[in-house]
Design a protein around this motif. Structure first.
Motif, mmCIF file in Angstrom:
data_model
loop_
_atom_site.group_PDB
_atom_site.id
_atom_site.type_symbol
_atom_site.label_atom_id
_atom_site.label_comp_id
_atom_site.label_asym_id
_atom_site.label_seq_id
_atom_site.Cartn_x
_atom_site.Cartn_y
_atom_site.Cartn_z
ATOM 1 N N GLY A 201 0.828 -1.202 0.000
ATOM 2 C CA GLY A 201 0.000 0.000 0.000
ATOM 3 C C GLY A 201 0.859 1.248 0.000
ATOM 4 N N MET A 202 0.229 2.414 0.179
ATOM 5 C CA MET A 202 0.986 3.673 0.198
ATOM 6 C C MET A 202 0.444 4.612 1.264
ATOM 7 N N GLY A 203 1.340 5.361 1.892
ATOM 8 C CA GLY A 203 0.939 6.294 2.938
ATOM 9 C C GLY A 203 1.537 7.668 2.699
ATOM 10 N N MET A 204 0.703 8.582 2.218
ATOM 11 C CA MET A 204 1.156 9.953 1.985
ATOM 12 C C MET A 204 0.343 10.937 2.817
ATOM 13 N N THR A 205 -0.979 10.802 2.772
ATOM 14 C CA THR A 205 -1.882 11.819 3.310
ATOM 15 C C THR A 205 -1.805 11.922 4.833
ATOM 16 N N GLU A 206 -1.592 13.138 5.316
ATOM 17 C CA GLU A 206 -1.646 13.393 6.767
ATOM 18 C C GLU A 206 -2.771 14.369 7.066
ATOM 19 N N GLN A 208 -2.913 17.368 8.119
ATOM 20 C CA GLN A 208 -2.774 18.766 7.703
ATOM 21 C C GLN A 208 -2.652 18.927 6.187
ATOM 22 N N GLY A 209 -2.558 17.822 5.432
ATOM 23 C CA GLY A 209 -2.425 17.991 3.990
ATOM 24 C C GLY A 209 -2.387 16.678 3.238
ATOM 25 N N GLY A 210 -3.215 16.575 2.210
ATOM 26 C CA GLY A 210 -3.214 15.386 1.357
ATOM 27 C C GLY A 210 -2.746 15.731 -0.043
ATOM 28 N N SER A 211 -3.294 16.807 -0.600
ATOM 29 C CA SER A 211 -2.828 17.237 -1.925
ATOM 30 C C SER A 211 -1.414 17.804 -1.801
ATOM 31 N N ASP A 212 -1.223 18.647 -0.804
ATOM 32 C CA ASP A 212 0.086 19.277 -0.593
ATOM 33 C C ASP A 212 0.879 18.459 0.424
ATOM 34 N N VAL A 213 1.434 17.341 -0.038
ATOM 35 C CA VAL A 213 2.107 16.433 0.895
ATOM 36 C C VAL A 213 3.424 17.019 1.426
ATOM 37 N N PHE A 241 -4.931 5.718 5.176
ATOM 38 C CA PHE A 241 -3.975 4.639 4.973
ATOM 39 C C PHE A 241 -4.818 3.417 4.605
ATOM 40 N N SER A 242 -5.040 3.258 3.309
ATOM 41 C CA SER A 242 -5.947 2.184 2.883
ATOM 42 C C SER A 242 -5.243 0.834 2.924
ATOM 43 N N ALA A 243 -6.056 -0.189 3.118
ATOM 44 C CA ALA A 243 -5.580 -1.571 3.122
ATOM 45 C C ALA A 243 -4.408 -1.757 4.090
ATOM 46 N N GLY A 286 -18.797 5.014 0.654
ATOM 47 C CA GLY A 286 -18.855 3.766 -0.120
ATOM 48 C C GLY A 286 -17.558 3.022 0.088
ATOM 49 N N ASN A 287 -17.113 2.272 -0.947
ATOM 50 C CA ASN A 287 -15.820 1.601 -0.838
ATOM 51 C C ASN A 287 -15.785 0.730 0.416
ATOM 52 N N LYS A 288 -16.924 0.062 0.654
ATOM 53 C CA LYS A 288 -17.160 -0.569 1.953
ATOM 54 C C LYS A 288 -16.304 -1.809 2.206
ATOM 55 N N TRP A 451 -9.464 10.363 -4.430
ATOM 56 C CA TRP A 451 -8.132 9.856 -4.019
ATOM 57 C C TRP A 451 -7.158 9.866 -5.193
ATOM 58 N N GLU A 452 -5.916 9.736 -4.869
ATOM 59 C CA GLU A 452 -4.827 9.762 -5.871
ATOM 60 C C GLU A 452 -4.777 11.099 -6.612
ATOM 61 N N GLY A 453 -5.228 12.159 -5.961
ATOM 62 C CA GLY A 453 -5.197 13.479 -6.586
ATOM 63 C C GLY A 453 -6.597 13.874 -7.028
ATOM 64 N N ALA A 454 -7.220 14.809 -6.287
ATOM 65 C CA ALA A 454 -8.590 15.220 -6.616
ATOM 66 C C ALA A 454 -8.597 16.037 -7.911
ATOM 67 N N GLY A 455 -9.815 16.364 -8.382
ATOM 68 C CA GLY A 455 -10.009 16.960 -9.710
ATOM 69 C C GLY A 455 -9.108 18.153 -9.996
ATOM 70 N N ASN A 456 -9.091 19.123 -9.098
ATOM 71 C CA ASN A 456 -8.259 20.310 -9.349
ATOM 72 C C ASN A 456 -6.782 19.940 -9.456
ATOM 73 N N ILE A 457 -6.378 19.022 -8.607
ATOM 74 C CA ILE A 457 -4.957 18.626 -8.607
ATOM 75 C C ILE A 457 -4.591 17.983 -9.945
ATOM 76 N N MET A 458 -5.512 17.208 -10.494
ATOM 77 C CA MET A 458 -5.251 16.591 -11.806
ATOM 78 C C MET A 458 -5.172 17.654 -12.904
HETATM 79 C C1 LIG Z 1 -11.422 6.203 0.829
HETATM 80 C C2 LIG Z 1 -10.108 6.910 0.787
HETATM 81 C C3 LIG Z 1 -8.944 6.181 0.893
HETATM 82 C C4 LIG Z 1 -7.706 6.816 0.849
HETATM 83 N N1 LIG Z 1 -6.566 6.062 0.942
HETATM 84 C C5 LIG Z 1 -5.356 6.690 0.967
HETATM 85 C C6 LIG Z 1 -4.150 5.944 1.114
HETATM 86 O O1 LIG Z 1 -4.157 4.715 1.173
HETATM 87 N N2 LIG Z 1 -2.980 6.608 1.186
HETATM 88 C C7 LIG Z 1 -2.924 7.959 1.095
HETATM 89 O O2 LIG Z 1 -1.828 8.507 1.163
HETATM 90 N N3 LIG Z 1 -4.042 8.693 0.955
HETATM 91 C C8 LIG Z 1 -5.255 8.085 0.876
HETATM 92 N N4 LIG Z 1 -6.402 8.834 0.724
HETATM 93 C C9 LIG Z 1 -6.311 10.276 0.765
HETATM 94 C C10 LIG Z 1 -6.548 10.987 -0.551
HETATM 95 O O3 LIG Z 1 -5.521 10.718 -1.456
HETATM 96 C C11 LIG Z 1 -6.689 12.481 -0.200
HETATM 97 O O4 LIG Z 1 -7.883 12.626 0.512
HETATM 98 C C12 LIG Z 1 -6.670 13.353 -1.427
HETATM 99 O O5 LIG Z 1 -5.410 13.325 -2.044
HETATM 100 C C13 LIG Z 1 -7.028 14.806 -1.071
HETATM 101 O O6 LIG Z 1 -6.283 15.262 0.017
HETATM 102 P P1 LIG Z 1 -7.001 15.949 1.271
HETATM 103 O O7 LIG Z 1 -8.086 15.029 1.722
HETATM 104 O O8 LIG Z 1 -5.989 16.326 2.251
HETATM 105 O O9 LIG Z 1 -7.713 17.231 0.679
HETATM 106 P P2 LIG Z 1 -7.046 18.651 0.391
HETATM 107 O O10 LIG Z 1 -5.640 18.473 -0.038
HETATM 108 O O11 LIG Z 1 -7.325 19.540 1.545
HETATM 109 O O12 LIG Z 1 -7.894 19.127 -0.861
HETATM 110 C C14 LIG Z 1 -9.243 19.575 -0.742
HETATM 111 C C15 LIG Z 1 -9.708 20.121 -2.080
HETATM 112 O O13 LIG Z 1 -8.887 21.207 -2.453
HETATM 113 C C16 LIG Z 1 -8.433 21.065 -3.770
HETATM 114 N N5 LIG Z 1 -7.125 21.715 -3.901
HETATM 115 C C17 LIG Z 1 -5.987 21.415 -3.238
HETATM 116 N N6 LIG Z 1 -4.992 22.217 -3.640
HETATM 117 C C18 LIG Z 1 -5.501 23.046 -4.584
HETATM 118 C C19 LIG Z 1 -4.984 24.101 -5.390
HETATM 119 N N7 LIG Z 1 -3.683 24.441 -5.338
HETATM 120 N N8 LIG Z 1 -5.806 24.728 -6.249
HETATM 121 C C20 LIG Z 1 -7.096 24.380 -6.349
HETATM 122 N N9 LIG Z 1 -7.650 23.401 -5.635
HETATM 123 C C21 LIG Z 1 -6.869 22.724 -4.751
HETATM 124 C C22 LIG Z 1 -8.402 19.565 -4.032
HETATM 125 O O14 LIG Z 1 -8.550 19.287 -5.420
HETATM 126 C C23 LIG Z 1 -9.609 19.117 -3.223
HETATM 127 O O15 LIG Z 1 -10.762 19.208 -4.024
HETATM 128 C C24 LIG Z 1 -7.640 8.218 0.721
HETATM 129 C C25 LIG Z 1 -8.833 8.957 0.612
HETATM 130 C C26 LIG Z 1 -10.042 8.319 0.633
HETATM 131 C C27 LIG Z 1 -11.299 9.127 0.521
#
Ligand SMILES: Cc1cc2nc3c(=O)[nH]c(=O)nc-3n(C[C@H](O)[C@H](O)[C@H](O)COP(=O)(O)OP(=O)(O)OC[C@H]3O[C@@H](n4cnc5c(N)ncnc54)[C@H](O)[C@@H]3O)c2cc1C
Length: 569
Positions: A201-206, A208-213, A241-243, A286-288, A451-458
């Motif tokens: 698996g992989m662990g990045m998200t904390e 205080q920040g998931g997109s901005d690791v 931290f999935s799986a 979901g993702n139950k 996950w894996e980068g939300a819409g804006n991040i992509m």
């Molecule tokens: C079911 C589930 C399982 C997961 N499993 C894992 C896992 O195994 N390992 C892991 O590491 N992570 C995991 N994640 C975490 C997931 O990858 C993060 O939730 C995701 O990357 C978003 O990070 P965040 O939740 O901190 O949201 P934020 O980073 O706070 O983002 C919130 C919103 O802001 C937007 N945003 C952020 N920066 C910008 C910008 N510069 N400009 C415009 N918009 C912006 C984003 O697109 C998003 O829509 C999981 C999430 C879910 C829901």
């Protein structure tokens, strides 16, 4: 109870069908992207995942969800997750089908056949690494399996994705590769070399920040070195931290040189448990069937992977492939929802006709079919780029289309699922002990977008991709085969390279990602789909003969041809 009424006009469920044999768009996309591929394995897998037996496993795995067992009954910390036997049956089948690692298997025959793993009934085995189309074949299998159960594919996907990043610690990779590519599923918590197969698996998200690791606070302190290289002691947390029952993880943590990528196994080489503690499991929309957790590391042992301080690009080598799987997964879910909608409306009557024959329902179904086929075409085209990564154009398209496909296909998923659900009327909205597959699909859809980068991040990642490569020329080359086939596509294709060169601002990034996706989808349909599908897609998505909801295709569309192509049986 005396009988009060006769039950009629209720459709039979869609079970015991071959999900591959009935999927014409998938077959066309495969023929285009990997013409030499032997699809016998996919026929067998399609039969297996369409069976009533496997679908019952999927239902049970979602009804009886994973449970955290933090302590033994004697009070010892054990940090285990308990799953229903049906979850294990699904994992066994996905691993046996090679969805977690087949393209990387160098000497798979040496590693297998695995003990206790059932091969897909009656099928040949997936291709060896290096054979034409191993990633494309695996991608098609992943899509088919998604139609059975998407959420347990999370660890399967991460295990597939880890190899390119893990190879940068050759000693660990050499030790773990046989188990990573073995087609045995072994859920036991024990030393990797005593197991028939492993998952990662992989662990990045904390918190205080998931997109901005870069905001990660987890600390890794140097702790000597050994045969696996530089060792660190890790203290901190991961908020998602999935799986967590995987055998090892790639994580990000701050070392003295900055954010670095580390390999963190659950069981250490001396057989003791690593200091990884599961705080709780997430209660998700979901993702139950998939356990997602919060964890803490209290001096956990981990080894450096790649260059110290370069953790983000290092782990993104893994993220690139999980993003591919998000696009594939949503395409599979779309196909599943569409198949159920078609199957239902072909049996259910209202106002004197089968629903599928009512003109407005035809419009809805045909519109969904266009979206589903376009998603399939784009996902498999992206998968092909991983088979040909020695080719400069394929490299450029891999970089460009990964964020584009992840953004656009996943973004369309939830809207698609709602409309497909509505085709079933009230039945679509009902859970009924897990029988309500539409409800499961609908709840699953948003996660691939987040996950894996939300819409804006992509969309922002696309801008980064455009800055690096000669992206405009690569895109023009990709669209060239469809030139002259539809005026709206010609118009968009002519404007895109220029927009790419001018480089849109962040504010415009979503619009650009959407338009690149639509142009590439249209160009692919020009080469893989019948004229009825291609022209209706271009008229609606590119020329503006379309409304804001599904079911607003213009007159002149060959609805019957589009629906006939999409029928699952
Ligand atoms: C079911 C589930 C399982 C997961 N499993 C894992 C896992 O195994 N390992 C892991 O590491 N992570 C995991 N994640 C975490 C997931 O990858 C993060 O939730 C995701 O990357 C978003 O990070 P965040 O939740 O901190 O949201 P934020 O980073 O706070 O983002 C919130 C919103 O802001 C937007 N945003 C952020 N920066 C910008 C910008 N510069 N400009 C415009 N918009 C912006 C984003 O697109 C998003 O829509 C999981 C999430 C879910 C829901």
């Amino acid at each position: 109870m005396p009988a009060t009424h006769e039950v009629f006009n209720q459709p039979a469920p869609l079970v015991d069908v071959n999900l591959f044999a009935g999927n014409q768009p998938l077959q066309a996309a495969l023929a285009f992207n990997a013409p030499a591929l032997d699809t016998a394995h996919l026929h067998a897998l399609g039969q297996q995942v369409g069976s009533a037996d496997m679908q019952n496993h999927a239902r049970l795995a979602n009804v009886f969800t994973p449970q955290l067992k933090s302590h033994s009954r004697f009070g010892h910390r054990i940090d285990q997750v308990e799953f229903h036997p049906s979850y294990h049956a699904l994992m066994t089948a996905a691993t046996a089908a090679g969805l977690h690692g087949t393209p990387w298997a160098q000497t798979r025959r040496d590693a297998g056949p695995p003990q206790g793993a059932a091969a897909p009934s009656g099928g040949s085995e997936p291709h060896e690494v290096g054979s034409v189309g191993a990633h494309t074949l695996r991608a098609a299998g992943f899509m088919l399996f998604t139609e059975l159960e998407p959420s347990m594919l999370c660890p399967i996907s991460m295990t597939y994705a880890v190899t390119p990043a893990l190879k940068d610690n050759p000693a660990i990779y050499q030790d773990w590769a046989p188990q990573l590519t073995s087609r045995a599923y072994d859920p036991a918590l024990k030393l990797w070399k005593d197991k028939a197969g492993v998952t990662m698996g992989m662990g990045m998200t904390e918190k205080q920040g998931g997109s901005d690791v870069r905001a990660n606070t987890t600390q890794a302190v140097p702790d000597g070195s050994d045969g696996w290289g530089q060792r660190f002691s890790v203290t901190g947390h991961k908020w998602f931290f999935s799986a967590p029952m995987c055998d090892a993880f790639l994580i990000l943590a701050q070392t003295p040189a900055g954010l670095s990528c580390l390999f963190l196994p659950r069981v250490l080489p001396d057989g003791s448990l690593n200091q990884l503690h599961i705080q709780r499991l997430k209660d998700k929309l979901g993702n139950k069937a998939n356990a997602s957790s919060e964890v803490e590391f209290t001096g956990a042992t981990a080894w450096l992977v790649g260059e110290e301080g370069r953790g983000v690009p290092q782990i993104l080598a893994m993220g690139t492939l999980t993003r591919l799987d998000c696009a594939l997964g949503t395409s599979g879910l779309m196909r599943h929802a569409l198949s159920i909608a078609l199957h239902h409306t072909a049996q259910r009557s209202a106002f004197g006709k089968k629903l599928i024959d009512q003109p407005l329902m035809k419009n809805v179904l045909a519109d969904l079919a266009l979206e589903s086929e376009a998603a399939t075409a784009l996902s498999l085209r992206l998968a092909r780029s991983f088979d040909r990564s020695g080719d400069a154009h394929e490299q450029a398209m891999q970089r460009l289309l990964t964020p584009v496909a992840k953004f656009w296909i996943c973004k369309r998923g939830s809207h698609f699922a709602q409309e497909a659900m509505e085709c079933l009327g009230g039945n679509g909205y009902v859970e009924e002990g897990g029988e309500g597959i539409m409800a499961r699909i609908y709840r699953e859809m948003p996660v691939n977008s987040i996950w894996e980068g939300a819409g804006n991040i992509m969309a922002l990642d696309l801008l980064r991709a455009l800055r690096k490569a000669d992206a405009g020329a690569a895109l023009a080359h990709e669209l060239a085969p469809a030139q002259g086939m539809h005026p709206a596509l010609d118009h968009l294709a002519a404007s895109l390279p220029n927009r790419v060169e001018l480089m849109a601002t962040e504010m415009e990034a979503r619009r650009l990602a959407q338009d690149v996706a639509l142009a590439v989808q249209a160009a692919l349909l020009a080469q893989t789909a019948p004229a009825a599908v291609f022209s209706a897609f271009c008229d609606s998505r590119l020329a503006g003969h379309w409304g804001h909801s599904f079911g607003s295709l213009g007159a002149g569309v060959d609805f019957d041809a589009i629906i006939a192509r999409a029928m699952p049986t």
